[in-house]
Design an enzyme around this catalytic site. Structure first.
Site, PDB file in Angstrom:
ATOM      1  CE  LYS A 129      49.026 143.462  10.908  1.00  0.00           C
ATOM      2  NZ  LYS A 129      48.678 142.746  12.108  1.00  0.00           N
ATOM      3  CD  GLU A 175      48.485 143.296   0.883  1.00  0.00           C
ATOM      4  OE1 GLU A 175      47.586 144.155   0.906  1.00  0.00           O
ATOM      5  OE2 GLU A 175      48.566 142.377   1.712  1.00  0.00           O
ATOM      6  CG  HIS A 182      42.910 153.589   8.692  1.00  0.00           C
ATOM      7  ND1 HIS A 182      42.591 152.779   7.630  1.00  0.00           N
ATOM      8  CD2 HIS A 182      43.890 154.414   8.259  1.00  0.00           C
ATOM      9  CE1 HIS A 182      43.349 153.099   6.591  1.00  0.00           C
ATOM     10  NE2 HIS A 182      44.147 154.090   6.940  1.00  0.00           N
ATOM     11  NE  ARG A 211      40.645 144.670  18.548  1.00  0.00           N
ATOM     12  CZ  ARG A 211      41.286 144.915  17.423  1.00  0.00           C
ATOM     13  NH1 ARG A 211      42.510 144.465  17.236  1.00  0.00           N
ATOM     14  NH2 ARG A 211      40.713 145.639  16.468  1.00  0.00           N
TER      15      ARG A 211
HETATM   16  C1  MV4 Z   1      44.462 147.715   1.617  1.00  0.00           C
HETATM   17  C2  MV4 Z   1      43.682 148.580   0.837  1.00  0.00           C
HETATM   18  C3  MV4 Z   1      43.728 148.431  -0.529  1.00  0.00           C
HETATM   19  N1  MV4 Z   1      44.550 147.512  -1.074  1.00  0.00           N
HETATM   20  N2  MV4 Z   1      45.245 146.812   1.030  1.00  0.00           N
HETATM   21  C4  MV4 Z   1      43.502 149.733   5.841  1.00  0.00           C
HETATM   22  C5  MV4 Z   1      43.417 149.086   7.158  1.00  0.00           C
HETATM   23  C6  MV4 Z   1      44.221 147.852   7.067  1.00  0.00           C
HETATM   24  N3  MV4 Z   1      43.644 146.776   7.807  1.00  0.00           N
HETATM   25  C7  MV4 Z   1      44.306 147.566   5.607  1.00  0.00           C
HETATM   26  N4  MV4 Z   1      43.786 148.706   4.926  1.00  0.00           N
HETATM   27  C8  MV4 Z   1      43.711 148.716   3.577  1.00  0.00           C
HETATM   28  N5  MV4 Z   1      44.460 147.785   2.955  1.00  0.00           N
HETATM   29  C9  MV4 Z   1      45.286 146.723  -0.294  1.00  0.00           C
HETATM   30  N6  MV4 Z   1      46.099 145.841  -0.860  1.00  0.00           N
HETATM   31  C10 MV4 Z   1      42.878 149.517   1.460  1.00  0.00           C
HETATM   32  C11 MV4 Z   1      42.918 149.603   2.836  1.00  0.00           C
HETATM   33  C12 MV4 Z   1      42.093 150.645   3.368  1.00  0.00           C
HETATM   34  C13 MV4 Z   1      40.970 150.370   4.131  1.00  0.00           C
HETATM   35  C14 MV4 Z   1      40.622 149.066   4.458  1.00  0.00           C
HETATM   36  C15 MV4 Z   1      39.519 148.801   5.197  1.00  0.00           C
HETATM   37  C16 MV4 Z   1      38.722 149.854   5.631  1.00  0.00           C
HETATM   38  C17 MV4 Z   1      39.045 151.144   5.344  1.00  0.00           C
HETATM   39  C18 MV4 Z   1      40.168 151.422   4.597  1.00  0.00           C
HETATM   40  C19 MV4 Z   1      40.484 152.745   4.303  1.00  0.00           C
HETATM   41  C20 MV4 Z   1      41.593 153.002   3.582  1.00  0.00           C
HETATM   42  C21 MV4 Z   1      42.410 151.967   3.117  1.00  0.00           C
END
Ligand code: MV4
Length: 495
Positions: free
Chosen positions: A115, A199, A234, A291
């Site tokens: 990342k 973040e 997730h 992917r």
């Molecule tokens: C975040 C976030 C809030 N703020 N980053 C979860 C999966 C990963 N790809 C990144 N994720 C998140 N990153 C910041 N700075 C909240 C999530 C997140 C989330 C993101 C997409 C779909 C569902 C989620 C469920 C919980 C947290």
């Protein structure tokens, strides 16, 4: 390319082979002992058993798979999703064996797999990112300093993580040290890499991802977005395209950013750029998935483009045969994932035999699955039974068609998430389009499905009473279609 080996199983193996067939390319399936009788094995032109059921002894055996390719004169490997699809060691081994890996280069995979290096590459193209640390945090002291600058709540994320793995929320500075130590040790044991970064925590975000397609001649296009905010731990539950919140301007901005992320890593093939969208419709780049994704069908439905075919064409060295201007969104598409899980019992996997398995059909309904009636769902792999996809002229038609398709689906022998999906599709927050990644946490309790069951029990008792009356009715005539139809209706409602 004359022969492609699909290094995967189930619905995605079938999905890939169908496109190969349309391109006149023959197919090879590799399968574990648990999948001997699976439809994808029969569908392939050739099939080779590569080991016992556990993935580590079959679907993850890189050298065994490459040996099969050599023996059968395979020209290309399609990895599907999961298993080896994002493993750069595998992509490299395949390349070194003189076989085409249908996907990006190992270098692009590595750059986006980490990342921090993904964010560093994206930064050169001025892609919006969530405020936080510039790179890895090397000490608790440095972390605390950045934490205070960033503000709370914040997230500590593992650089080698992704998809929510290795994330920790920190609400106040007093918790920082403990959470950072936990994050580092988790990341070290899970990924062999303890690098973490900070973040700001975006509250109530939407998860919007952009499909991109790149050839090896510098052409990159975006195939619009997929809205994937309905997730549980997730795990995506419902996906759709297009998103009901993007304006044409925002769609273009996000699309162009996604194209730049692909350019930043010299991407080739189909990829997905993930963004968060906050309540003020600011978007932030999160990560890129290198992917074909599970939910790619909704993009195919609204663009009319076969993504697997495009992956193969690009891997063969062809130029994309369309430009950004040629792409348009037509109608609306939804996908629900049908899992063998019990939604009223904390989504506990429910493996067993598909005693009844009848797919919904008709206009605007697509079912991508890998099972047939009578088959057992193996315990060794993901418990997804099918992806149920609908298409309609607009969102409302796609939703009503999905509810109809869910009602038409007949599955017995295992509990499934279909009733849960119906609950979501009928929910006013979902219907209004006004929801975020907290939807399930905010709106769902298992008792809400019991209601539906009570309803079914009521119908069952009415049916039982009618049946008893019918059996007792000595004057019952064969031509009495009225009562027959009535019974059939009740019977349908029961299964
Ligand atoms: C975040 C976030 C809030 N703020 N980053 C979860 C999966 C990963 N790809 C990144 N994720 C998140 N990153 C910041 N700075 C909240 C999530 C997140 C989330 C993101 C997409 C779909 C569902 C989620 C469920 C919980 C947290």
């Amino acid at each position: 390319m004359k022969k492609i080996l699909v290094a995967n199983r189930g619905e995605i193996a079938l999905r890939v082979m169908r496109s190969c067939k349309e391109l006149g390319i023959s197919t090879v399936a590799v399968f574990s002992e648990a999948d001997r009788n699976a439809p994808f094995v029969r569908y392939a032109d050739e099939a080779v058993c590569i080991g016992p059921p556990p993935s580590a002894q079959s679907y993850l055996q890189m050298d065994v798979i490459i040996d099969v390719c050599k023996k059968l004169h395979v020209d290309g490997i399609h990895p599907g999703y999961g298993f080896l699809s994002e493993n750069s060691d595998f992509a490299l081994k395949v390349k070194q064996a003189g076989i085409t890996f249908i996907g990006p280069s190992p270098e692009a995979m590595d750059m986006m797999g980490d990342k921090l290096s993904a964010k560093a590459a994206a930064k050169k193209y001025k892609i919006p990112m969530v405020p936080g640390s510039e790179g890895a945090i090397s000490s608790v002291e440095e972390g605390k300093k950045i934490a205070l600058e960033t503000g709370f709540p914040l997230l500590i994320k593992a650089s080698a993580g992704g998809g929510g793995k290795g994330m920790r929320i920190v609400e106040r500075i007093g918790d920082f040290e403990e959470q950072m130590n936990l994050a580092v040790s988790e990341a070290t044991s899970a990924f062999g890499d303890g690098s973490v970064f900070i973040e700001r925590y975006v509250t109530g975000p939407r998860h919007i991802e952009i499909q991109v397609l790149a050839d090896n001649h510098g052409n990159v296009v975006y195939l619009f977005e997929r809205e994937c905010s309905i997730q549980r731990r997730h795990q995506k539950v419902i996906e759709e395209a297009p998103s009901s919140v993007l304006t044409p301007e925002l769609r273009k901005q996000m699309g162009e950013c996604a194209v730049n992320v692909a350019k930043a890593c010299n991407y080739s093939g189909a990829g997905t750029v993930e963004f968060l969208l906050d309540d003020k419709r600011n978007f932030y780049f999160l990560e890129m998935n290198t992917r074909l994704q599970v939910e790619h069908p909704v993009t195919e439905m609204i663009t009319g483009i076969d993504l697997v075919k495009q992956q193969i064409k690009v891997a063969r060295g062809e130029k994309l045969d369309f430009k950004q201007e040629d792409l348009q969104i037509h109608g609306h598409s939804l996908e629900v994932r049908v899992y063998a899980e019990d939604p009223s019992n904390n989504f506990l996997p429910d493996i067993g035999k598909l005693s009844t398995y009848q797919r919904p059909q008709g206009l605007g309904v697509r079912v991508d699955d890998g099972f047939e009636e009578g088959m057992d769902i193996p315990i060794y792999y993901d418990p997804m039974i099918a992806k149920l996809v609908t298409f309609g002229k607009d969102r409302s038609e796609a939703i009503s068609r999905m509810i109809r398709a869910i009602d038409d689906y007949r599955i017995t022998g295992v509990e499934t998430t279909l009733s849960f999906c119906r609950f979501v599709l009928n929910h006013k927050a979902f219907v209004s389009g006004n929801f975020d990644t907290g939807f399930i946490k905010d709106h769902f309790k298992p008792e809400m499905l019991i209601h539906e069951r009570a309803d079914e029990a009521e119908v069952a008792s009415v049916f039982a009473a009618a049946l008893l009356r019918e059996l007792g009715d000595k004057k019952h005539r064969a031509g009495d279609t009225q009562s027959k139809e009535g019974s059939a209706w009740r019977l349908n409602r029961l299964s």
